[in-house]
Design an enzyme around this catalytic site. Structure first.
Site, PDB file in Angstrom:
ATOM      1  N   ARG A 164       0.830  -1.201   0.000  1.00  0.00           N
ATOM      2  CA  ARG A 164       0.000   0.000   0.000  1.00  0.00           C
ATOM      3  C   ARG A 164       0.865   1.251   0.000  1.00  0.00           C
ATOM      4  O   ARG A 164       0.355   2.353   0.188  1.00  0.00           O
ATOM      5  CB  ARG A 164      -0.908   0.025   1.239  1.00  0.00           C
ATOM      6  CG  ARG A 164      -2.054  -0.939   1.212  1.00  0.00           C
ATOM      7  CD  ARG A 164      -3.250  -0.428   2.016  1.00  0.00           C
ATOM      8  NE  ARG A 164      -2.925  -0.136   3.406  1.00  0.00           N
ATOM      9  CZ  ARG A 164      -3.133  -0.989   4.416  1.00  0.00           C
ATOM     10  NH1 ARG A 164      -3.632  -2.185   4.175  1.00  0.00           N
ATOM     11  NH2 ARG A 164      -2.852  -0.652   5.642  1.00  0.00           N
ATOM     12  N   ASP A 165       2.180   1.086  -0.158  1.00  0.00           N
ATOM     13  CA  ASP A 165       3.088   2.219  -0.052  1.00  0.00           C
ATOM     14  C   ASP A 165       2.854   2.959   1.263  1.00  0.00           C
ATOM     15  O   ASP A 165       2.748   4.173   1.311  1.00  0.00           O
ATOM     16  CB  ASP A 165       2.922   3.164  -1.248  1.00  0.00           C
ATOM     17  CG  ASP A 165       4.076   4.150  -1.325  1.00  0.00           C
ATOM     18  OD1 ASP A 165       5.149   3.847  -0.772  1.00  0.00           O
ATOM     19  OD2 ASP A 165       3.908   5.216  -1.932  1.00  0.00           O
ATOM     20  N   GLU A 166       2.762   2.170   2.353  1.00  0.00           N
ATOM     21  CA  GLU A 166       2.460   2.748   3.658  1.00  0.00           C
ATOM     22  C   GLU A 166       3.525   2.290   4.653  1.00  0.00           C
ATOM     23  O   GLU A 166       3.243   1.558   5.591  1.00  0.00           O
ATOM     24  CB  GLU A 166       1.059   2.317   4.108  1.00  0.00           C
ATOM     25  CG  GLU A 166       0.591   3.031   5.363  1.00  0.00           C
ATOM     26  CD  GLU A 166      -0.575   2.316   6.028  1.00  0.00           C
ATOM     27  OE1 GLU A 166      -1.680   2.791   5.887  1.00  0.00           O
ATOM     28  OE2 GLU A 166      -0.339   1.297   6.702  1.00  0.00           O
ATOM     29  N   ASP A 169       0.733  -0.220  16.667  1.00  0.00           N
ATOM     30  CA  ASP A 169       1.294  -1.525  16.344  1.00  0.00           C
ATOM     31  C   ASP A 169       2.498  -1.848  17.225  1.00  0.00           C
ATOM     32  O   ASP A 169       2.607  -2.952  17.781  1.00  0.00           O
ATOM     33  CB  ASP A 169       1.688  -1.563  14.870  1.00  0.00           C
ATOM     34  CG  ASP A 169       0.501  -1.365  13.940  1.00  0.00           C
ATOM     35  OD1 ASP A 169      -0.195  -0.339  14.092  1.00  0.00           O
ATOM     36  OD2 ASP A 169       0.261  -2.213  13.066  1.00  0.00           O
ATOM     37  N   TRP A 175      -2.809   3.762  20.753  1.00  0.00           N
ATOM     38  CA  TRP A 175      -1.833   4.298  19.813  1.00  0.00           C
ATOM     39  C   TRP A 175      -0.932   5.298  20.551  1.00  0.00           C
ATOM     40  O   TRP A 175       0.273   5.096  20.643  1.00  0.00           O
ATOM     41  CB  TRP A 175      -2.552   4.943  18.624  1.00  0.00           C
ATOM     42  CG  TRP A 175      -2.890   3.964  17.540  1.00  0.00           C
ATOM     43  CD1 TRP A 175      -2.345   3.911  16.292  1.00  0.00           C
ATOM     44  CD2 TRP A 175      -3.837   2.890  17.589  1.00  0.00           C
ATOM     45  NE1 TRP A 175      -2.886   2.872  15.563  1.00  0.00           N
ATOM     46  CE2 TRP A 175      -3.807   2.224  16.338  1.00  0.00           C
ATOM     47  CE3 TRP A 175      -4.713   2.412  18.568  1.00  0.00           C
ATOM     48  CZ2 TRP A 175      -4.609   1.126  16.049  1.00  0.00           C
ATOM     49  CZ3 TRP A 175      -5.515   1.311  18.277  1.00  0.00           C
ATOM     50  CH2 TRP A 175      -5.452   0.683  17.039  1.00  0.00           C
ATOM     51  N   GLU A 188      -2.635  -8.490   8.165  1.00  0.00           N
ATOM     52  CA  GLU A 188      -3.340  -7.410   8.862  1.00  0.00           C
ATOM     53  C   GLU A 188      -4.750  -7.847   9.252  1.00  0.00           C
ATOM     54  O   GLU A 188      -5.246  -7.497  10.315  1.00  0.00           O
ATOM     55  CB  GLU A 188      -3.403  -6.173   7.982  1.00  0.00           C
ATOM     56  CG  GLU A 188      -3.969  -4.951   8.680  1.00  0.00           C
ATOM     57  CD  GLU A 188      -3.832  -3.701   7.846  1.00  0.00           C
ATOM     58  OE1 GLU A 188      -3.981  -2.604   8.402  1.00  0.00           O
ATOM     59  OE2 GLU A 188      -3.559  -3.816   6.633  1.00  0.00           O
ATOM     60  N   HIS A 242       2.067  -7.520   8.198  1.00  0.00           N
ATOM     61  CA  HIS A 242       1.589  -6.579   9.216  1.00  0.00           C
ATOM     62  C   HIS A 242       1.722  -7.272  10.570  1.00  0.00           C
ATOM     63  O   HIS A 242       0.939  -8.155  10.894  1.00  0.00           O
ATOM     64  CB  HIS A 242       0.130  -6.225   8.920  1.00  0.00           C
ATOM     65  CG  HIS A 242      -0.264  -4.867   9.385  1.00  0.00           C
ATOM     66  ND1 HIS A 242      -0.205  -3.763   8.570  1.00  0.00           N
ATOM     67  CD2 HIS A 242      -0.711  -4.428  10.574  1.00  0.00           C
ATOM     68  CE1 HIS A 242      -0.622  -2.692   9.232  1.00  0.00           C
ATOM     69  NE2 HIS A 242      -0.927  -3.070  10.462  1.00  0.00           N
TER      70      HIS A 242
END
Length: 484
Positions: free
Chosen positions: A4-6, A13, A67, A280, A301
């Site tokens: 996803r170019d992420e 995480d 997070w 993921e 992921h």
């Protein structure tokens, strides 16, 4: 998520994965550098920890539980695993700034019940296009993490000799725990979000007021796992916590069955589909081999692989009993049909290792303790006190018999919950039904009509279908023939 170019440093995480990462690799230098970046981003955002660090997302950062809590959790994990108080010293202002921010945005009742939340992200029950639509209330997740981070800041302050700070944050954590219990927990230990993640948080973060609440919550958590037919029912927040929560209330068999389940969603379902990485989504590849069309579909992921930390400690038997493995608890727990394991870890003091096997009703273990450390060794199936040993290689053996649970007589009037709880019985029931009503067998195995209805008797479940007399008779015979 390279496809996803992420390639982003998502804080949630690493918050859940830091213990596993720090066992598999020497992450101290890398994560200290990353934490310095986190503190710099946080300072520019008035205490808010961005969703990703470095922050390349547009807009003004906003706080989100689990997070942003990376600011408090990751430094504490590094201290526990590497024993360097300098990590806490360097990050203490960042840890404190995060908790101070939460104290400001929480309600007067010390509940974090406002603002955006990811919640228990990617709960398997969430629709593909709504990954935050979890069974556990996001307010429960947020307030639980508020209490946890406040407690960690207090513990860090105590390590650093900051007595006033330790007193202040311990008191704050106690207020948040009390607020959580008043708002979300009944006197009998039921959570207002009657979901596995809610119970895992309450048990794992010490948010229940007394032993009775804890026991009842533990029983309910185990019941929910059975109700889901031992398939994953937790998202990013609950998945790393659930096996530890189950074991802490004595539900070891339930934890092992959850770990070893192969049907989707489960840790082993991707393996049955050829996976060599953590996905993921549990079903990033569907059973027919097609790709999940929903959002958040990645085959690389790591977050849901955080269960490996539990595997290292519970099955492998290596747990740091003092920061940096200066003292080690060696306490392997056999289960799930696993009869041998070898676990090695390069601690700051050198190699620690636990190798065990069960053969001919004997448990044998070989332990390597690093120089300048000590270990407490617990032998499974033994009531003897743990053995304390110093550095070197040590061996023990002791008689071992697999714990046997007496099976109560079962019949058509047994509940589905009782039947699902016994793998042999459940397999027998499904195979018997499949010979007469294959569609019903498939539906029951998939959970259709069962989830939330495990109090239904087998007789009631079968009698809902026409022409079930012959099937009921065969089921009664099959159940009678099972050993008790």
């Amino acid at each position: 998520c390279p496809q996803r170019d992420e390639r982003l440093g998502w804080t949630g995480d690493i918050q859940v994965f830091a213990p596993t990462a720090s066992f598999l690799f020497d992450t101290a230098g890398f994560l200290q550098s990353w934490l310095a970046d986190l503190a710099a981003e946080q300072a520019e955002a008035d205490g808010v920890v961005p969703f990703v660090v470095p922050n390349v997302l547009p807009g003004t950062p906003i706080p989100a539980a689990a997070w942003g809590d990376a600011a408090a959790v990751v430094p504490w994990v590094l201290y526990q695993r590497f024993g360097d108080t300098g990590i806490l010293e360097t990050q203490f202002d960042s840890m404190r700034a995060w908790v101070d921010l939460l104290a400001k945005i929480a309600s007067e009742r010390h509940l974090w019940d406002r603002g955006f939340q990811f919640g228990d992200w990617l709960d398997p029950s969430a629709p593909p296009d709504k990954p935050a639509d979890a069974r556990t209330s996001p307010q429960i997740v947020a307030t639980a993490y508020f209490a946890r981070s406040a407690e960690l800041v207090a513990e860090a302050a105590a390590v650093l000799g900051r007595v006033d700070d330790a007193t202040h944050y311990h008191a704050l954590a106690a207020k948040v725990r009390d607020a959580f219990a008043r708002e979300y927990v009944t006197s009998a230990g039921r959570l207002l979000s009657d979901a596995a993640t809610a119970y895992a948080l309450a048990i794992g973060f010490g948010l229940l007021r007394d032993g009775d609440q804890r026991r009842n919550a533990g029983r309910r958590l185990a019941a929910l796992v059975r109700d889901s037919r031992y398939r994953i029912s937790t998202g990013f927040v609950g998945t790393p916590l659930i096996c530890d929560a189950l074991c802490s209330v004595g539900e070891y068999d339930t934890a092992f069955r959850l770990l070893l389940e192969r049907e989707n969603p489960s840790w082993l379902y991707p393996v049955t589909m050829g996976a060599t990485t953590i996905w993921e989504r549990w079903d990033s590849m569907l059973p027919d081999g097609s790709i999940n069309p929903g959002e958040m579909t990645s085959f690389n992921h790591y977050a849901l692989g955080a269960v490996a930390d539990w595997i290292h400690r519970m099955i492998g038997g290596l747990t740091p009993a003092a920061p940096g493995y200066r003292a080690i608890e060696i306490h392997p727990v056999p289960g799930g049909g696993i009869t041998q394991a070898t676990t090695r870890h390069q601690t700051p003091y050198g190699l620690a290792e636990c190798t065990w096997a069960i053969e001919a009703e004997e448990f044998r273990v070989t332990v390597v303790v690093p120089p300048n450390t000590m270990a407490r060794v617990f032998l499974p199936g033994s009531d003897a006190a743990p053995v304390e040993v110093g550095s070197g290689t040590h061996q023990w053996s002791c008689p071992y018999q697999k714990p046997q649970t007496a099976r109560s007589p079962l019949s058509l009037d047994s509940t589905l919950g009782e039947i699902i709880g016994d793998p042999e019985v459940w397999t027998t029931v499904l195979s018997t039904i499949a010979r007469h009503m294959p569609v019903l067998s498939e539906q029951m195995n998939a959970g259709t009509g069962i989830s939330g209805n495990t109090g239904l008797t087998l007789r009631q479940a079968v009698s809902m279908r026409a022409n079930s007399d012959t099937l009921r008779a065969e089921l009664e015979t099959a159940l009678t023939q099972l050993k008790h």
